[in-house]
Write an enzyme that holds these catalytic residues in place. Structure first.
Site, PDB file in Angstrom:
ATOM      1  CD  GLU A 108       0.390   8.078  -8.243  1.00 40.46           C
ATOM      2  OE1 GLU A 108       0.750   8.536  -8.503  1.00 40.46           O
ATOM      3  OE2 GLU A 108      -1.084   8.573  -7.710  1.00 40.46           O
ATOM      4  CB  THR A 109      -2.161   1.170  -4.433  1.00 40.01           C
ATOM      5  OG1 THR A 109      -2.747   0.988  -5.083  1.00 40.01           O
ATOM      6  CG2 THR A 109      -2.117   0.640  -2.793  1.00 40.01           C
TER       7      THR A 109
END
Length: 290
Positions: free
Chosen positions: A42-43
């Site tokens: 994830e970002t």
């Protein structure tokens, strides 16, 4: 951009997360392209709060946006404290993130002015349907006899739904792998895979794996949004008492060993909150050129 390792107390372990603390003006398309470029589980993208929280946060995998996720919530909250976006108060700083799932509280542990760990509050769980044992075994490339004899696979959610699949032991867990031909229909019918096994030891109490290739994550090193449902599941089965924090291992087979803590609070027989925590290690900073 700031990158941290979450659910670890040392570098090069846990689940890496990229945080963009100044994401004002980025379009949805740009956020997705950046997350794909980062190629991490994830970002996150941080903008000004809109509903009284400390920050508006959006979470992207390499393939899609998520309404909630555990290690991005903890890693982002700790980063906001470390960079001064949220004033640090020792020993614990409460940070409220405005996620797509709604306001989410993270208790950030602060030592010497630095954020070193966090606990995300996931709220009360929702228990879904039981999963056919034959389907659970087949999608993991296992036999029905490889599943725990006493515990039943079930869909559980604390923001995101997961197929909690109890296996006989950690050796069986190590042998599990998703059947890609069966996976799309299984996820449509149930949810993403989160098999686990009790270790038989005091700590870590359990070990889990998370397979989410349809979300762009072949094997996730640590999954806070699935650890919460597992905590609720274990509590309902009488294996996790209220207020007791137990260790959960994940990521060994992805060569990113992670350690999470899981606990629940209850009122009577009802679970009122599910808590998932772990350490956060700063790794690098950088500048994105667009």
């Amino acid at each position: 951009m700031i990158q941290v390792d979450v659910f670890s107390e040392r570098p090069f372990a846990g689940n890496p997360l990229a945080v963009f603390p100044e994401a004002e003006g980025l379009s949805d398309e740009s956020m997705q392209q950046i997350a794909t470029e980062m190629n991490l589980s994830e970002t996150t993208f941080v903008t000004a709060p809109q509903a009284g929280g400390d920050a508006r946060v959006r979470i992207f995998t390499p393939a899609m946006e998520l309404p909630f996720a555990g290690h991005p919530s903890i890693g982002t909250a700790c980063t906001l404290v470390s960079v001064g976006r949220v004033a640090a108060q020792e020993p614990v700083t409460e940070v409220t993130l405005e996620l797509n799932v709604g306001p989410t509280v993270v208790d950030v542990t602060v030592r010497g002015g630095q954020a070193v760990a966090g606990v995300v509050h996931q709220g009360p769980p929702a228990f879904g349907e039981e999963i056919a044992r034959e389907a659970a075994a087949a999608v993991l490339g296992l036999q029905v006899s490889d599943l725990d004899e006493e515990l039943t696979p079930r869909v559980v959610s604390t923001g995101l739904s997961y197929a909690i699949i109890p296996l006989r032991n950690t050796r069986t867990l190590a042998a599990s792998w998703f059947n890609f031909d069966l996976l799309p229909e299984f996820e449509r019918r149930y949810a993403e895979l989160y098999p686990f096994a009790l270790t038989g030891d005091e700590e870590p109490f359990a070990e889990a794996r998370c397979f989410a290739p349809l979300a762009g994550i072949v094997e996730d090193p640590a999954t806070g949004s699935a650890a919460g449902p597992l905590a609720a599941y274990l509590s309902r089965e009488g294996l996790l008492g209220p207020g007791v924090a137990r260790g959960l291992a994940q990521g060994r087979h992805a060569r990113r060993p992670s350690r999470l803590t899981i606990s629940v609070t209850t009122e009577g027989t009802h679970i009122t909150d599910v808590l998932v925590g772990g350490g956060v290690v700063p790794m690098m900073t950088g500048v994105l050129s667009l």
